[in-house]
Design an enzyme around this catalytic site. Structure first.
Site, PDB file in Angstrom:
ATOM      1  CD  GLU A  45      -2.045   1.137   3.141  1.00  0.00           C
ATOM      2  OE1 GLU A  45      -2.227   2.210   3.733  1.00  0.00           O
ATOM      3  OE2 GLU A  45      -2.285   0.024   3.679  1.00  0.00           O
ATOM      4  CE  LYS A 133      -5.572   1.137   8.680  1.00  0.00           C
ATOM      5  NZ  LYS A 133      -5.056   2.167   7.784  1.00  0.00           N
TER       6      LYS A 133
END
Length: 214
Positions: A45, A133
């Site tokens: 990411e 998350k």
């Protein structure tokens, strides 16, 4: 979305770690990603608050077609649109933003929204999050995940913040589908010293810790 844009769940499950790169210079990021791939890691990411994030995502997509390249710290539809235009294959947010989650779901792009409380976690799941998350996991630890998964065992949880080589197994033991790792994975000393062999060894050791779960 063209087929070449698709996130590979298969690749993710082989190495269920999302490596987070934030605020580094582009040449350093390219060197890290090269090392990341050599170590057998698959999903990375680039946060949108990194200088030239969209350009970096575009270049990584072109150079590493077999990696999952995503955008993190996506907090608005503007961020989302820029990330997707650059070719991001998945989206990570630090918060539950309804508009961003819905837009990702509509575009069939996996999204991992950041959530903290059971209500936030369930809200993100109900909106269509691929995995939630749990952030920041530093204060919460594996026991919190275990407690949340008791009633909400249908939700994929991806603890992020505070996951290290020393404790990564404990998160998988309680049912995490994966983890997000930033500074504990991207060893600052190795990077500062351009010691990419040392960084690769570190990546491999982290991955070894979860071999039983892949």
């Amino acid at each position: 979305m063209g087929n070449n844009n698709l996130f590979s769940w298969n690749a993710f499950h082989k190495a269920p770690i999302v490596g987070i790169l934030r605020g580094l210079e582009a040449p350093v990021i390219y060197a890290i990603v090269d090392t990341y791939k050599k170590a057998g890691l698959t999903t990375i990411e680039i946060t949108m608050n990194t200088p030239n994030a969209t350009h970096i995502i575009e270049k990584l997509r072109a150079n590493y077609p077999d990696l999952n390249i995503g955008a993190g710290t996506v907090c608005s539809l503007e961020d989302f649109n820029s990330a997707v235009a650059a070719g991001a294959q998945f989206i990570v947010t630090p918060i539950v933003d309804t508009d961003v989650i819905k837009r990702s779901v509509d575009n069939e792009i996996p999204i991992f929204p950041g959530a903290y409380t059971p209500t936030e976690i369930y809200t993100a799941y109900k909106l269509g999050a691929s995995a939630v998350k749990v952030f920041p996991a530093t204060q919460l630890g594996p026991q919190y995940l275990k407690d949340v998964l008791a009633p909400l065992d249908q939700i994929n949880l991806l603890p992020t913040g505070g996951v290290t080589k020393e404790n990564i197994r404990t998160f998988f033991n309680v049912g995490a589908v994966g983890v997000g790792m930033g500074s504990s994975l991207m060893d600052k000393e190795h990077i500062a010293d351009n010691n990419y062999k040392g960084l690769q060894d570190h990546f491999e050791k982290v991955l070894d810790e979860i071999q039983d779960f892949t």
